[in-house]
Design a protein around this motif. Structure first.
Motif, short mmCIF file in Angstrom:
data_model
loop_
_atom_site.label_atom_id
_atom_site.label_comp_id
_atom_site.label_asym_id
_atom_site.label_seq_id
_atom_site.Cartn_x
_atom_site.Cartn_y
_atom_site.Cartn_z
N LEU A 40 16.86 -44.08 6.12
CA LEU A 40 16.93 -44.59 4.76
C LEU A 40 16.69 -43.48 3.75
O LEU A 40 17.29 -43.45 2.68
CB LEU A 40 15.95 -45.74 4.57
N SER B 140 19.83 -41.60 3.44
CA SER B 140 20.76 -42.35 2.61
C SER B 140 20.45 -42.14 1.13
O SER B 140 21.35 -41.93 0.31
CB SER B 140 20.67 -43.83 2.98
N LEU B 141 19.15 -42.14 0.81
CA LEU B 141 18.74 -41.88 -0.57
C LEU B 141 19.18 -40.47 -1.00
O LEU B 141 19.71 -40.28 -2.09
CB LEU B 141 17.22 -42.02 -0.67
N SER C 174 21.69 -38.79 0.09
CA SER C 174 23.15 -38.78 -0.12
C SER C 174 23.48 -39.20 -1.54
O SER C 174 24.32 -38.60 -2.21
CB SER C 174 23.87 -39.72 0.84
N ALA C 175 22.81 -40.29 -1.97
CA ALA C 175 23.07 -40.77 -3.33
C ALA C 175 22.66 -39.71 -4.35
O ALA C 175 23.37 -39.44 -5.32
CB ALA C 175 22.33 -42.08 -3.57
N PHE D 131 22.55 -36.53 -3.84
CA PHE D 131 23.55 -35.47 -3.71
C PHE D 131 24.77 -35.76 -4.59
O PHE D 131 25.20 -34.92 -5.38
CB PHE D 131 23.97 -35.37 -2.23
N GLY D 132 25.30 -36.99 -4.47
CA GLY D 132 26.47 -37.36 -5.27
C GLY D 132 26.18 -37.28 -6.76
O GLY D 132 26.94 -36.69 -7.53
N LEU D 133 25.04 -37.87 -7.17
CA LEU D 133 24.70 -37.88 -8.60
C LEU D 133 24.44 -36.47 -9.11
O LEU D 133 24.79 -36.12 -10.24
CB LEU D 133 23.47 -38.76 -8.84
N PHE E 65 25.86 -33.70 -8.19
CA PHE E 65 27.11 -33.00 -8.52
C PHE E 65 27.75 -33.57 -9.78
O PHE E 65 28.30 -32.83 -10.60
CB PHE E 65 28.08 -33.06 -7.34
N LEU E 66 27.66 -34.90 -9.94
CA LEU E 66 28.23 -35.51 -11.15
C LEU E 66 27.58 -34.89 -12.39
O LEU E 66 28.26 -34.45 -13.32
CB LEU E 66 28.00 -37.02 -11.14
N TRP F 233 25.84 -32.11 -12.55
CA TRP F 233 26.08 -30.68 -12.62
C TRP F 233 27.41 -30.38 -13.33
O TRP F 233 27.48 -29.57 -14.26
CB TRP F 233 26.09 -30.11 -11.19
N ILE F 234 28.44 -31.07 -12.91
CA ILE F 234 29.76 -30.84 -13.51
C ILE F 234 29.76 -31.23 -14.99
O ILE F 234 30.16 -30.46 -15.86
CB ILE F 234 30.86 -31.64 -12.76
N LEU F 235 29.25 -32.45 -15.26
CA LEU F 235 29.25 -32.90 -16.66
C LEU F 235 28.37 -32.01 -17.52
O LEU F 235 28.72 -31.69 -18.66
CB LEU F 235 28.79 -34.36 -16.75
N ASP G 52 27.68 -28.76 -17.05
CA ASP G 52 28.39 -27.50 -17.30
C ASP G 52 29.48 -27.68 -18.35
O ASP G 52 29.69 -26.82 -19.20
CB ASP G 52 29.00 -26.98 -16.00
N LEU H 11 36.61 -40.23 -18.90
CA LEU H 11 35.45 -40.99 -18.42
C LEU H 11 35.17 -42.21 -19.29
O LEU H 11 34.87 -43.29 -18.77
CB LEU H 11 34.21 -40.09 -18.37
#
Lengths: 280, 318
Positions: A16, A19-20, A22-23, A25-27, A29-30, A32-34, A36, A265
């Motif tokens: 678990l 899994s946390l 992973s979430a 990780f996804g956020l 990068f989101l 990080w990109i936004l 930058d 977006l």
């Protein structure tokens, strides 16, 4: 027995937690990109960017007026061509095609076409429009974008019209309405927000596309309103500028990317909000 | 009476017209367009198909526009490597995200988290490319890759994967950025599949004393296996056709990469970089040949994914 229980508990926490992560990780990068985009893009936004054509490469100043105008024209053309076909096809799949085998196959293929490589569409439109005419054209870019947009609209229209309760249709039939009247005057009306959402999603999808424009609308260093001429777009210009060697180009590419991304977006969030509201 | 008849006739006629227009639109996008795409790609590629032959083309690494010799092995292998690596990175993370969104996240925050993850899919591909080029590539070239070389370079077998000079424009960064791009596709399919699991099945398992992870592993994952496979294959299909992000990061070198730090090319990179420069018919035709291969590959893979998802829906959708 006790160790077994402990092992199960530990395993539970480990997975678990992964899994946390992973979430996160996804956020991560989101943001990080936004982040930058915001840091690098926002500060270079100025009036000149929207009102001036580019200066010769390497010089300071100038703007991307040509790309903004071209982008709006190409996206508009794509939307105007793609929206009616997409909505009509979506109505057919939702209302008429439920019991036909061919329609079911076609509907499944639309689900495939929505993930189809967009660069292939660009190559195909090049072969049927650009090659015979002999030069790149804004309208060819519009056609390529329309072909990319249609599946998005078809899928949303179909799904949203299927959400309209059967009783609504039966009531209309009981009043003596023809099937087309039921589709257009009853179901389509009931599902109009959903259909509009499909169009927004479609516009969001195509306004970020680059690959299909490379071989169709191509690029242009000057502002043009004529869709039979090669036409610049924000995405192709960002590609050219980011790959180029000049700092000024990079700055303008960041600024254009910032505007493009936040535009897309906002459109996507609006569309998702409308869909969520419809489904509940 | 004749008035009623003519009104009925007009209504019937209108019905025919509407049905024809709607049916044609549906037929166009669902059946005719894919066939047209196939025919046009084949027609444009036929020069290269005739000259090089299918087997010869896909097994040759020649790419010499001056001599007019073309083979698609390098871009083909490059496409497969980048797709495979990206999927390997994305699959476990997407599973984790799907589990988080269905089982762990507080109910109130669910829509916010899932919107945020799906926004990753809404960011245009070119933005990933530019961000990758300006941010990820320098970071990897200067910091991460030398560090990896330092730590793993001497390990047998694995060390080979980190040979070469770290530039950041290579297989590793491309696959990583590609992975971030496909995560939202897989996680949203898996999430939808998890949501289809009837609550009673989960509750029965909990009642037997199972932990959350055991319920996920032994109830939810087996039930939704075809949905997970469908999501996985969908993300493979998406990665295959991804163009702009890869174009910025692959380096466009027509070689089969031997290490993760080598620049390489893919079908989409070759198309994006060379299509408008192709000055001979055979050059352009070879690029169309690549496009044809890409179209057929993605179509077959996406079709497989669709089959898997249909199977799941048939079983569990109410």
């Amino acid at each position: 027995m006790a160790t077994n229980k402990l092992k199960r508990k530990v395993e539970n926490y480990v997975f678990l937690t992964l899994s946390l992560f992973s979430a996160v990780f996804g956020l991560f990068f989101l943001f990080w990109i936004l982040g930058d985009l915001f840091i690098n893009g926002f500060k270079y936004i100025n009036i000149d960017l929207f009102t001036k054509d580019p200066v010769p490469p390497g010089m300071e100043g100038g703007g991307l007026k040509h790309a903004f105008i071209g982008h709006i024209i190409i996206t508009f053309l794509g939307t105007v061509i793609g929206t009616p076909i997409g909505i009509l096809a979506g109505i057919y799949f939702a209302e008429y095609g439920r019991n036909s085998k061919i329609a079911r196959i076609g509907r499944n293929i639309v689900d495939i076409m929505v993930s189809n490589p967009s660069i292939v569409i660009g190559a195909v439109v090049y072969a049927i429009l650009v090659k015979p005419v002999g030069h790149f054209m804004g309208i060819a870019g519009g056609v390529a974008l329309a072909l990319l947009m249609i599946p998005v609209i078809v899928i949303t229209t179909d799904e949203m019209m299927k959400l309209v309760p059967k009783e609504t249709r039966e009531a209309a039939y009981a009043l003596g309405a023809q099937p087309w009247q039921v589709s257009f005057q009853v179901v389509l009306r009931a599902a109009k927000v959903g259909v509009l959402t499909g169009v927004i999603l479609g516009v969001a999808r195509i306004s970020g596309e680059t690959a299909p424009l490379l071989f169709t609308a191509f690029n242009n260093s000057f502002t043009t309103l004529d869709p039979t001429k090669p036409m610049a777009s924000l995405t192709v210009t960002v590609f050219q500028y980011a790959m180029g060697p000049y700092d000024e180009w990079h700055r303008q590419a960041w600024a254009a990317s910032f505007i493009l991304t936040f535009g897309v977006l906002i459109a996507s969030i609006t569309a998702r909000y409308l869909i969520q509201r419809k489904k509940h | 009476m004749s008035n009623v008849n003519s009104a009925l006739k007009r209504a019937k006629l209108l019905e025919y017209i509407f049905r024809a227009v709607l049916g044609f639109s549906a037929l166009f996008i669902g059946i005719i367009l894919p066939i047209i795409i196939l025919i046009i790609l084949y027609k444009e590629a036929s020069l290269a198909i005739d000259k090089f032959g299918v087997i010869n083309f896909i097994t040759s690494t020649d790419w010499d526009p001056v001599a007019g010799k073309f083979g698609g092995l390098a871009p083909l292998v490059g496409t497969l490597i980048a797709t495979l690596l990206a999927t390997l990175i994305a699959a476990p993370i997407s599973m984790g995200i799907a589990i988080f969104l269905t089982e762990l996240s507080p109910n109130k925050l669910k829509p916010i988290f899932s919107t945020a993850i799906e926004l990753l899919a809404a960011i245009p591909s070119i933005i990933y490319g530019m961000w990758g080029l300006f941010v990820v590539a320098p970071l990897f070239g200067e910091k991460v890759e030398p560090w990896l070389q330092d730590k793993l370079g001497n390990v047998p077998v694995i060390g080979k994967l980190f040979e070469g000079s770290p530039t950041g424009i290579d297989v590793l960064t491309t696959s990583l950025v590609l992975a971030i791009m496909i995560i939202p596709f897989m996680s949203s399919v898996v999430k939808d599949a998890f949501n289809m699991v009837p609550p009673i099945m989960k509750e029965s398992a909990y009642a037997l004393g199972a932990t959350k992870w055991e319920v996920i592993k032994q109830v939810m994952i087996p039930i939704t296996a075809s949905g997970i496979a469908g999501g996985l294959i969908l993300s493979v299909g998406r990665a295959l056709g991804e163009t702009m992000a890869v174009t910025f990061l692959a380096g466009n070198v027509n070689q089969i990469p031997k290490s993760l730090l080598d620049p390489f090319t893919t079908i989409t990179v070759a198309l994006a970089n060379q299509f408008t420069e192709a000055d001979t018919d055979i050059y352009l035709s070879s690029l169309y040949f690549l496009a044809l291969i890409l179209f057929i590959m993605s179509f077959v893979i996406l079709y497989l994914s669709k089959l898997m998802l249909l199977q799941l829906e048939k079983k569990w959708k109410v």
